[in-house]
Design a protein around this motif. Structure first.
Motif, PDB file in Angstrom:
ATOM      1  N   ASP A  96      22.164 -31.155   2.273  1.00 25.75           N
ATOM      2  CA  ASP A  96      21.158 -30.155   1.952  1.00 25.75           C
ATOM      3  C   ASP A  96      21.645 -28.757   2.314  1.00 25.75           C
ATOM      4  OD1 ASP A  96      19.390 -32.197   1.184  1.00 25.75           O
ATOM      5  OD2 ASP A  96      18.848 -32.531   3.286  1.00 25.75           O
ATOM      6  N   VAL A  97      21.003 -27.747   1.737  1.00 23.77           N
ATOM      7  CA  VAL A  97      21.279 -26.347   2.034  1.00 23.77           C
ATOM      8  C   VAL A  97      19.960 -25.675   2.383  1.00 23.77           C
ATOM      9  CG1 VAL A  97      22.063 -24.131   1.118  1.00 23.77           C
ATOM     10  CG2 VAL A  97      23.311 -26.223   0.560  1.00 23.77           C
ATOM     11  N   SER A  98      19.959 -24.942   3.472  1.00 21.88           N
ATOM     12  CA  SER A  98      18.766 -24.223   3.916  1.00 21.88           C
ATOM     13  C   SER A  98      19.015 -22.721   3.810  1.00 21.88           C
ATOM     14  CB  SER A  98      18.423 -24.595   5.364  1.00 21.88           C
ATOM     15  OG  SER A  98      17.378 -23.780   5.856  1.00 21.88           O
ATOM     16  N   ILE A  99      18.071 -22.016   3.203  1.00 27.62           N
ATOM     17  CA  ILE A  99      18.168 -20.559   3.061  1.00 27.62           C
ATOM     18  C   ILE A  99      16.924 -19.939   3.689  1.00 27.62           C
ATOM     19  CG2 ILE A  99      18.332 -18.630   1.452  1.00 27.62           C
ATOM     20  CD1 ILE A  99      19.614 -20.499  -0.570  1.00 27.62           C
ATOM     21  N   VAL A 100      17.129 -19.092   4.691  1.00 34.45           N
ATOM     22  CA  VAL A 100      16.021 -18.398   5.351  1.00 34.45           C
ATOM     23  C   VAL A 100      16.068 -16.932   4.936  1.00 34.45           C
ATOM     24  CG1 VAL A 100      14.941 -17.780   7.537  1.00 34.45           C
ATOM     25  CG2 VAL A 100      16.098 -19.986   7.298  1.00 34.45           C
ATOM     26  N   ILE A 101      15.011 -16.491   4.273  1.00 37.19           N
ATOM     27  CA  ILE A 101      14.961 -15.121   3.751  1.00 37.19           C
ATOM     28  C   ILE A 101      13.917 -14.319   4.517  1.00 37.19           C
ATOM     29  CG2 ILE A 101      14.262 -13.726   1.759  1.00 37.19           C
ATOM     30  CD1 ILE A 101      15.600 -15.738  -0.037  1.00 37.19           C
ATOM     31  N   THR A 102      14.306 -13.134   4.933  1.00 36.37           N
ATOM     32  CA  THR A 102      13.376 -12.188   5.554  1.00 36.37           C
ATOM     33  C   THR A 102      13.211 -11.004   4.621  1.00 36.37           C
ATOM     34  OG1 THR A 102      14.120 -12.830   7.775  1.00 36.37           O
ATOM     35  CG2 THR A 102      12.909 -10.754   7.577  1.00 36.37           C
ATOM     36  N   GLU A 103      12.000 -10.805   4.158  1.00 33.64           N
ATOM     37  CA  GLU A 103      11.743  -9.688   3.249  1.00 33.64           C
ATOM     38  C   GLU A 103      11.566  -8.383   4.026  1.00 33.64           C
ATOM     39  OE1 GLU A 103       9.743 -10.998  -0.961  1.00 33.64           O
ATOM     40  OE2 GLU A 103       8.433 -10.278   0.629  1.00 33.64           O
ATOM     41  N   ARG A 104      11.829  -7.287   3.339  1.00 31.01           N
ATOM     42  CA  ARG A 104      11.567  -5.982   3.916  1.00 31.01           C
ATOM     43  C   ARG A 104      10.056  -5.783   4.046  1.00 31.01           C
ATOM     44  NH1 ARG A 104      16.272  -2.941   3.612  1.00 31.01           N
ATOM     45  NH2 ARG A 104      17.753  -3.588   2.015  1.00 31.01           N
ATOM     46  N   ARG A 105       9.671  -5.130   5.135  1.00 36.54           N
ATOM     47  CA  ARG A 105       8.257  -4.786   5.308  1.00 36.54           C
ATOM     48  C   ARG A 105       8.120  -3.278   5.156  1.00 36.54           C
ATOM     49  NH1 ARG A 105       4.312  -3.935   9.474  1.00 36.54           N
ATOM     50  NH2 ARG A 105       5.918  -3.815  11.078  1.00 36.54           N
ATOM     51  N   PRO A 106       7.523  -2.814   4.063  1.00 42.79           N
ATOM     52  CA  PRO A 106       7.443  -1.369   3.848  1.00 42.79           C
ATOM     53  C   PRO A 106       6.478  -0.712   4.819  1.00 42.79           C
ATOM     54  CG  PRO A 106       6.214  -2.533   2.150  1.00 42.79           C
ATOM     55  CD  PRO A 106       6.914  -3.582   2.961  1.00 42.79           C
ATOM     56  N   ILE A 107       6.926   0.406   5.404  1.00 45.30           N
ATOM     57  CA  ILE A 107       6.102   1.155   6.349  1.00 45.30           C
ATOM     58  C   ILE A 107       5.566   2.419   5.702  1.00 45.30           C
ATOM     59  CG2 ILE A 107       6.076   2.322   8.587  1.00 45.30           C
ATOM     60  CD1 ILE A 107       6.389  -0.693   8.757  1.00 45.30           C
ATOM     61  N   ALA A 108       6.367   3.018   4.824  1.00 43.62           N
ATOM     62  CA  ALA A 108       5.973   4.285   4.207  1.00 43.62           C
ATOM     63  C   ALA A 108       6.702   4.465   2.892  1.00 43.62           C
ATOM     64  CB  ALA A 108       6.294   5.449   5.152  1.00 43.62           C
ATOM     65  N   ARG A 109       6.206   5.398   2.087  1.00 44.42           N
ATOM     66  CA  ARG A 109       6.934   5.825   0.896  1.00 44.42           C
ATOM     67  C   ARG A 109       8.013   6.819   1.328  1.00 44.42           C
ATOM     68  NH1 ARG A 109       2.725   8.713  -2.413  1.00 44.42           N
ATOM     69  NH2 ARG A 109       1.507   8.699  -0.483  1.00 44.42           N
ATOM     70  N   TRP A 110       9.135   6.787   0.633  1.00 52.05           N
ATOM     71  CA  TRP A 110      10.207   7.744   0.896  1.00 52.05           C
ATOM     72  C   TRP A 110      10.451   8.528  -0.389  1.00 52.05           C
ATOM     73  CZ3 TRP A 110      12.429  10.228   4.641  1.00 52.05           C
ATOM     74  CH2 TRP A 110      13.646  10.879   4.429  1.00 52.05           C
ATOM     75  N   GLY A 111       9.986   9.767  -0.404  1.00 50.23           N
ATOM     76  CA  GLY A 111      10.099  10.549  -1.621  1.00 50.23           C
ATOM     77  C   GLY A 111       9.250   9.946  -2.724  1.00 50.23           C
ATOM     78  N   PRO A 112       9.523  10.294  -3.963  1.00 50.05           N
ATOM     79  CA  PRO A 112       8.667   9.847  -5.071  1.00 50.05           C
ATOM     80  C   PRO A 112       8.870   8.404  -5.506  1.00 50.05           C
ATOM     81  CG  PRO A 112      10.443  11.215  -5.910  1.00 50.05           C
ATOM     82  CD  PRO A 112      10.551  11.255  -4.411  1.00 50.05           C
ATOM     83  N   ASP A 113      10.062   7.832  -5.270  1.00 49.04           N
ATOM     84  CA  ASP A 113      10.374   6.547  -5.908  1.00 49.04           C
ATOM     85  C   ASP A 113      10.837   5.443  -4.972  1.00 49.04           C
ATOM     86  OD1 ASP A 113       9.920   7.704  -8.496  1.00 49.04           O
ATOM     87  OD2 ASP A 113      11.895   8.651  -8.336  1.00 49.04           O
ATOM     88  N   ALA A 114      10.955   5.709  -3.682  1.00 45.70           N
ATOM     89  CA  ALA A 114      11.516   4.709  -2.768  1.00 45.70           C
ATOM     90  C   ALA A 114      10.530   4.375  -1.655  1.00 45.70           C
ATOM     91  CB  ALA A 114      12.835   5.212  -2.183  1.00 45.70           C
ATOM     92  N   LEU A 115      10.893   3.349  -0.878  1.00 50.11           N
ATOM     93  CA  LEU A 115      10.104   2.936   0.281  1.00 50.11           C
ATOM     94  C   LEU A 115      10.997   2.907   1.509  1.00 50.11           C
ATOM     95  CD1 LEU A 115       8.105  -0.083  -1.238  1.00 50.11           C
ATOM     96  CD2 LEU A 115       7.225   2.204  -0.751  1.00 50.11           C
ATOM     97  N   LEU A 116      10.376   3.008   2.673  1.00 52.50           N
ATOM     98  CA  LEU A 116      11.082   2.851   3.946  1.00 52.50           C
ATOM     99  C   LEU A 116      10.633   1.557   4.594  1.00 52.50           C
ATOM    100  CD1 LEU A 116      11.148   6.235   5.937  1.00 52.50           C
ATOM    101  CD2 LEU A 116      13.053   5.036   4.868  1.00 52.50           C
ATOM    102  N   ASP A 117      11.602   0.727   5.028  1.00 49.04           N
ATOM    103  CA  ASP A 117      11.219  -0.491   5.733  1.00 49.04           C
ATOM    104  C   ASP A 117      11.115  -0.207   7.223  1.00 49.04           C
ATOM    105  OD1 ASP A 117      13.780  -0.487   6.772  1.00 49.04           O
ATOM    106  OD2 ASP A 117      14.487  -2.168   5.562  1.00 49.04           O
ATOM    107  N   GLU A 118      10.799  -1.235   7.994  1.00 46.75           N
ATOM    108  CA  GLU A 118      10.522  -1.047   9.409  1.00 46.75           C
ATOM    109  C   GLU A 118      11.754  -0.657  10.224  1.00 46.75           C
ATOM    110  OE1 GLU A 118       8.865  -4.685  10.810  1.00 46.75           O
ATOM    111  OE2 GLU A 118      10.357  -5.906   9.784  1.00 46.75           O
ATOM    112  N   SER A 119      12.948  -0.819   9.661  1.00 47.17           N
ATOM    113  CA  SER A 119      14.159  -0.396  10.362  1.00 47.17           C
ATOM    114  C   SER A 119      14.567   1.025   9.986  1.00 47.17           C
ATOM    115  CB  SER A 119      15.313  -1.361  10.063  1.00 47.17           C
ATOM    116  OG  SER A 119      15.684  -1.283   8.695  1.00 47.17           O
ATOM    117  N   GLY A 120      13.796   1.657   9.099  1.00 52.07           N
ATOM    118  CA  GLY A 120      14.106   3.019   8.685  1.00 52.07           C
ATOM    119  C   GLY A 120      15.099   3.084   7.549  1.00 52.07           C
ATOM    120  N   GLU A 121      15.248   2.001   6.800  1.00 51.17           N
ATOM    121  CA  GLU A 121      16.165   1.986   5.663  1.00 51.17           C
ATOM    122  C   GLU A 121      15.383   2.185   4.369  1.00 51.17           C
ATOM    123  OE1 GLU A 121      19.492  -0.937   3.548  1.00 51.17           O
ATOM    124  OE2 GLU A 121      18.778  -1.351   5.586  1.00 51.17           O
ATOM    125  N   ALA A 122      15.842   3.122   3.545  1.00 50.25           N
ATOM    126  CA  ALA A 122      15.194   3.374   2.257  1.00 50.25           C
ATOM    127  C   ALA A 122      15.679   2.361   1.232  1.00 50.25           C
ATOM    128  CB  ALA A 122      15.482   4.795   1.790  1.00 50.25           C
TER     129      ALA A 122
END
Length: 244
Positions: A96-122
């Motif tokens: 078997d193969v196990s894949i654990v995925i952690t999604e980004r959690r958006p904290i804020a909008r960054w400019g007009p078209d992007a989001l910022l996740d909880e680590s501060g990455e756009a």
């Protein structure tokens, strides 16, 4: 009795070594290298990454077989998806193969078209943006600094039942805060913490006023602040704005 134990140990060690060698040899056979993967299990709270996206990436890798699956390469490919913060791929016995995925959690909008996740990455959400999230806007490379500031400002404002709707940093280093259903705070580029504390004091002083009538508080003075009113008539009734 001691001699007997020593003999047993000497006998057991070659047997154990032989078993290990047999196991390694068995899994090195060319035929076993092509043993197919039985199941691929995906774990994690997934809300934005679609099943089709995952299937498109994962299925081609299953042709490698269980033993030869390049787990690290698959992890990197999964992390290229817009909403994936991290992906951990591992083989599990027997096939078997196990894949654990952690999604980004958006904290804020960054400019007009992007989001910022909880680590501060756009990141680009690849679709519609939740406009109820606060807006952070500043020069490229200041994402983490602005998120840290946003958190610090929000914590202090929240104690006064106030919410920060927009936080802006201009290229000259000047900070501006837009409060939800409240005034704008202009802190300038220097002594930000001191001026923010002065802004909190000013908000306390003006607590009896109708906050919706206040356009902004200008804290860019050495020892005071100025008030601008949305309605010029309100300024006359309130005897103008405070000044240093």
């Amino acid at each position: 009795m001691r001699r007997t134990r020593k003999r047993r140990r000497r006998i057991a060690s070659p047997i154990l070594a032989g078993l290990i060698l047999c196991t390694v040899a068995a899994f090195s056979l060319p035929g076993l290298n092509r043993v197919p993967i039985r199941t691929v299990q995906i774990h994690g709270e997934i809300h934005h990454v679609t099943r089709d996206e995952l299937q498109e990436l994962v299925v081609p890798f299953t042709s490698w077989g269980w033993l030869r699956l390049p787990a690290e390469r698959l992890s990197r490919r999964l992390e290229e998806l817009n909403w994936v913060a991290s992906a951990r791929v591992r083989r599990e016995w027997p096939l078997d193969v196990s894949i654990v995925i952690t999604e980004r959690r958006p904290i804020a909008r960054w400019g007009p078209d992007a989001l910022l996740d909880e680590s501060g990455e756009a990141f680009d959400p690849g679709g519609p943006i939740n406009r109820t999230l606060p807006l952070l806007q500043g020069p490229e490379g200041t994402e983490k600094e602005m998120l840290d500031r946003y958190r610090a400002f929000s914590a202090r404002l929240g104690a006064r039942s106030l919410a920060l709707d927009e936080l802006r940093l201009d290229p000259r280093g000047a900070w501006r805060l837009d409060l939800r259903d409240g005034p704008q705070l202009r802190l300038g580029a220097d002594s930000i913490d001191l001026r923010f504390e002065r802004a909190l004091s000013a908000l306390d002083e003006l607590a009896g006023e109708r906050e919706t009538e206040i356009a902004y508080l200008d804290l860019r003075y050495p020892n005071g602040f100025a008030v601008a009113w949305r309605n010029p008539n309100a300024a006359a009734r309130k005897q103008g704005g405070r000044s240093p």
